[in-house]
Design a protein around this motif. Structure first.
Motif, PDB file in Angstrom:
ATOM      1  N   TYR A  27      -1.353  -4.756   5.995  1.00 46.68           N
ATOM      2  CA  TYR A  27      -0.674  -4.540   4.714  1.00 46.68           C
ATOM      3  C   TYR A  27       0.763  -4.080   4.949  1.00 46.68           C
ATOM      4  O   TYR A  27       1.125  -3.659   6.044  1.00 46.68           O
ATOM      5  CB  TYR A  27      -1.411  -3.472   3.901  1.00 46.68           C
ATOM      6  CG  TYR A  27      -2.812  -3.881   3.503  1.00 46.68           C
ATOM      7  CD1 TYR A  27      -3.062  -4.506   2.276  1.00 46.68           C
ATOM      8  CD2 TYR A  27      -3.892  -3.644   4.354  1.00 46.68           C
ATOM      9  CE1 TYR A  27      -4.339  -4.882   1.906  1.00 46.68           C
ATOM     10  CE2 TYR A  27      -5.186  -4.019   3.994  1.00 46.68           C
ATOM     11  CZ  TYR A  27      -5.394  -4.640   2.763  1.00 46.68           C
ATOM     12  OH  TYR A  27      -6.665  -5.002   2.401  1.00 46.68           O
ATOM     13  N   LYS A  76      -5.017   0.274  -7.272  1.00 49.59           N
ATOM     14  CA  LYS A  76      -6.386   0.804  -7.195  1.00 49.59           C
ATOM     15  C   LYS A  76      -6.520   1.798  -6.047  1.00 49.59           C
ATOM     16  O   LYS A  76      -5.942   1.591  -4.977  1.00 49.59           O
ATOM     17  CB  LYS A  76      -7.356  -0.338  -6.868  1.00 49.59           C
ATOM     18  CG  LYS A  76      -7.578  -1.322  -7.963  1.00 49.59           C
ATOM     19  CD  LYS A  76      -8.791  -2.174  -7.558  1.00 49.59           C
ATOM     20  CE  LYS A  76      -8.723  -3.591  -8.019  1.00 49.59           C
ATOM     21  NZ  LYS A  76      -7.651  -4.447  -7.779  1.00 49.59           N
ATOM     22  N   ASN A  88      -7.750   5.652   6.858  1.00 48.14           N
ATOM     23  CA  ASN A  88      -7.496   4.383   6.165  1.00 48.14           C
ATOM     24  C   ASN A  88      -6.072   3.881   6.404  1.00 48.14           C
ATOM     25  O   ASN A  88      -5.845   2.683   6.539  1.00 48.14           O
ATOM     26  CB  ASN A  88      -7.718   4.548   4.665  1.00 48.14           C
ATOM     27  CG  ASN A  88      -9.188   4.607   4.334  1.00 48.14           C
ATOM     28  OD1 ASN A  88      -9.942   3.720   4.693  1.00 48.14           O
ATOM     29  ND2 ASN A  88      -9.613   5.684   3.683  1.00 48.14           N
ATOM     30  N   PRO A 107      -4.792   4.251  -0.596  1.00 45.32           N
ATOM     31  CA  PRO A 107      -5.880   4.890   0.137  1.00 45.32           C
ATOM     32  C   PRO A 107      -5.867   6.406  -0.073  1.00 45.32           C
ATOM     33  O   PRO A 107      -4.916   7.084   0.324  1.00 45.32           O
ATOM     34  CB  PRO A 107      -5.583   4.531   1.602  1.00 45.32           C
ATOM     35  CG  PRO A 107      -4.142   4.166   1.650  1.00 45.32           C
ATOM     36  CD  PRO A 107      -3.738   3.711   0.294  1.00 45.32           C
ATOM     37  N   MET A 123      -5.058   0.237   7.887  1.00 41.97           N
ATOM     38  CA  MET A 123      -4.359  -0.715   7.020  1.00 41.97           C
ATOM     39  C   MET A 123      -3.020  -1.166   7.572  1.00 41.97           C
ATOM     40  O   MET A 123      -2.442  -2.143   7.095  1.00 41.97           O
ATOM     41  CB  MET A 123      -4.139  -0.089   5.631  1.00 41.97           C
ATOM     42  CG  MET A 123      -5.430   0.186   4.896  1.00 41.97           C
ATOM     43  SD  MET A 123      -5.159   0.995   3.302  1.00 41.97           S
ATOM     44  CE  MET A 123      -5.367  -0.380   2.188  1.00 41.97           C
ATOM     45  N   VAL A 163       0.855  -1.188   0.000  1.00 43.67           N
ATOM     46  CA  VAL A 163       0.000   0.000   0.000  1.00 43.67           C
ATOM     47  C   VAL A 163       0.892   1.239   0.000  1.00 43.67           C
ATOM     48  O   VAL A 163       1.867   1.284   0.746  1.00 43.67           O
ATOM     49  CB  VAL A 163      -0.858   0.004   1.290  1.00 43.67           C
ATOM     50  CG1 VAL A 163      -1.558   1.333   1.479  1.00 43.67           C
ATOM     51  CG2 VAL A 163      -1.863  -1.137   1.264  1.00 43.67           C
ATOM     52  N   TYR A 172      -2.693  -1.134  -3.571  1.00 43.92           N
ATOM     53  CA  TYR A 172      -3.764  -0.272  -3.070  1.00 43.92           C
ATOM     54  C   TYR A 172      -3.233   1.098  -2.699  1.00 43.92           C
ATOM     55  O   TYR A 172      -2.130   1.221  -2.162  1.00 43.92           O
ATOM     56  CB  TYR A 172      -4.420  -0.895  -1.837  1.00 43.92           C
ATOM     57  CG  TYR A 172      -5.052  -2.218  -2.131  1.00 43.92           C
ATOM     58  CD1 TYR A 172      -6.142  -2.309  -3.001  1.00 43.92           C
ATOM     59  CD2 TYR A 172      -4.555  -3.384  -1.559  1.00 43.92           C
ATOM     60  CE1 TYR A 172      -6.708  -3.535  -3.297  1.00 43.92           C
ATOM     61  CE2 TYR A 172      -5.127  -4.610  -1.842  1.00 43.92           C
ATOM     62  CZ  TYR A 172      -6.199  -4.680  -2.715  1.00 43.92           C
ATOM     63  OH  TYR A 172      -6.759  -5.891  -3.007  1.00 43.92           O
ATOM     64  N   PHE A 194      -8.361   3.246  -2.869  1.00 43.39           N
ATOM     65  CA  PHE A 194      -8.918   2.380  -1.837  1.00 43.39           C
ATOM     66  C   PHE A 194      -9.530   3.184  -0.699  1.00 43.39           C
ATOM     67  O   PHE A 194      -8.989   4.178  -0.253  1.00 43.39           O
ATOM     68  CB  PHE A 194      -7.775   1.513  -1.287  1.00 43.39           C
ATOM     69  CG  PHE A 194      -8.201   0.511  -0.258  1.00 43.39           C
ATOM     70  CD1 PHE A 194      -8.592  -0.762  -0.629  1.00 43.39           C
ATOM     71  CD2 PHE A 194      -8.208   0.846   1.089  1.00 43.39           C
ATOM     72  CE1 PHE A 194      -8.983  -1.694   0.321  1.00 43.39           C
ATOM     73  CE2 PHE A 194      -8.599  -0.078   2.047  1.00 43.39           C
ATOM     74  CZ  PHE A 194      -8.987  -1.348   1.655  1.00 43.39           C
ATOM     75  N   ASN A 195     -10.703   2.757  -0.251  1.00 44.27           N
ATOM     76  CA  ASN A 195     -11.270   3.264   0.991  1.00 44.27           C
ATOM     77  C   ASN A 195     -11.879   2.077   1.723  1.00 44.27           C
ATOM     78  O   ASN A 195     -12.561   1.266   1.111  1.00 44.27           O
ATOM     79  CB  ASN A 195     -12.338   4.324   0.712  1.00 44.27           C
ATOM     80  CG  ASN A 195     -12.826   4.958   1.997  1.00 44.27           C
ATOM     81  OD1 ASN A 195     -12.034   5.425   2.805  1.00 44.27           O
ATOM     82  ND2 ASN A 195     -14.120   4.946   2.202  1.00 44.27           N
TER      83      ASN A 195
END
Ligand code: TYM
Length: 332
Positions: free
Chosen positions: A35, A176, A27, A145, A31, A6, A143, A178-179
């Motif tokens: 992660y 991507k 977030n 956030p 995470m 992330v 990801y 992310f939330n």
């Protein structure tokens, strides 16, 4: 099992606000256990709009302090400063050859900034999304956030990664936005005019550094209207924003009471704002106090900056070596 990667960043262009917290930092904190997280202060990006660097060091320290005060643990994540990872700049160079001026000129944030600073439409501003893509891809993240305002930049990151993979061979996963368990978030400013942002009108932005009285004053001045006249009507966006904030800092019972009042057309916005102001002050106060203490501890900050850079560079060096090989930049 290897954890998924992330990455996310925040520009040090002013005090952090509620949008930064709920769009991004909340977030990050959620995470950090599950992660492999890389969170950084985007100081190169800040030069595209803030060329004067007199306050930059203090601002970088503040962003780091505020992230930690919100619950981010520098022992669990890599918390670093972008310019401490020079590999990002080299990847940015390769990605620049894969991005087209037409698509960069069409980017919403570029068009907004041209409007805001017509006297300084520099090339860094145009290629801002390319640098952001390099930040993300250098760690081969999955990801990112971010708040809703960054959606387009993430789409561009995927395009650049895809083009690189197609031309030079598969190096990058496609990351991507992310939330945690819902849509990307957008907190509006308290006057209902656009998103809450760091450097625009301070009276319509709730900063994580605001004192209790100032929080109360700002919320009591937030835009409302005469209230709904038909039951169960759709809320105008500035009212929805008050409810969004309430859902984030108040109890479920409180939210339900005001939702019911709204739907029955007997909501009292004065009471709603008073309640929201108290809950918001209670939410912000501990973050403000903790951040101030951390910001004054320069030895601690300097230690975590160094430690963060070491962690971030480990992955970055590895990616850059794959990139150079793929592009054909290895001659020895
Ligand atoms: P920045 O510094 O403007 O904002 C930091 C984070 O806060 C989110 N955010 C919001 N979320 C909800 N409502 C709002 N009103 C609001 N305002 C800000 C942003 O979406 C962001 O997640 N380009 C980025 C910095 C960046 C970056 C990156 C982010 C540089 N490289 C790589 C992710 C990955 C920016 O300007 O964020």
């Amino acid at each position: 099992m290897k954890k998924e990667i992330v990455v996310s960043g925040i520009r040090p262009t002013g005090l952090l606000h509620l949008g930064n917290y709920f769009g991004a930092i909340r977030n990050y904190v959620r995470m950090q256990d599950e992660y492999d997280c890389y969170f950084f202060v985007a100081n190169w990006h800040s030069l595209t709009t803030h060329p004067d660097t007199k306050e930059l060091k203090e601002n970088v320290h503040r962003v780091l302090a505020e992230n930690i005060a919100c619950g981010l643990d520098p022992e669990k994540v890599a918390l670093y400063v972008q310019s401490d990872v020079p590999e990002i700049a080299e990847l940015y160079l390769y990605l620049n050859m894969l991005s087209y001026t037409g698509e960069l000129e069409r980017t919403t944030t570029f068009k907004d900034k041209v409007r805001l600073q017509p006297q300084n439409v520099n090339a860094g501003l145009l290629t801002y999304p390319v640098l952001q893509a390099a930040d993300i891809l250098i760690q081969r993240a999955l990801y990112v956030p971010v708040g809703k305002d960054q959606e387009q930049h993430l789409e561009m990151t995927r395009n650049f990664a895809d083009r690189f993979n197609y031309r030079y061979g598969e190096v990058f996963p496609l990351p991507k936005a992310f939330n945690f368990n819902s849509e990307l978030i957008k907190i509006m400013s308290l006057d209902g005019a656009g998103k809450m942002s760091k450097s625009e009108n301070q009276m319509v932005t709730l900063y994580l550094a605001d004192e209790d009285d100032l929080i109360r004053k700002k919320i009591m001045k937030a835009k409302t209207d005469a209230g709904p006249t038909e039951s169960n009507s759709v809320k105008p966006d500035y009212i929805e924003n008050l409810f969004t904030m309430m859902r984030l800092v108040s109890t479920a019972d409180t939210v339900e009471k005001f939702e019911t009042d709204y739907n029955n057309c007997n909501v009292r916005y004065g009471d709603l704002k008073k309640q929201l102001a108290e809950d918001m002050a209670r939410f912000i106060a501990p973050v403000r106090e903790k951040a101030a203490a951390i910001q004054n501890d320069k030895a601690y900050l300097s230690k975590i900056i160094k430690q963060g850079a070491d962690k971030a560079r480990a992955g970055a060096v590895e990616t850059l070596s794959l990139v150079r090989k793929a592009v054909g930049m290895n001659y020895s």
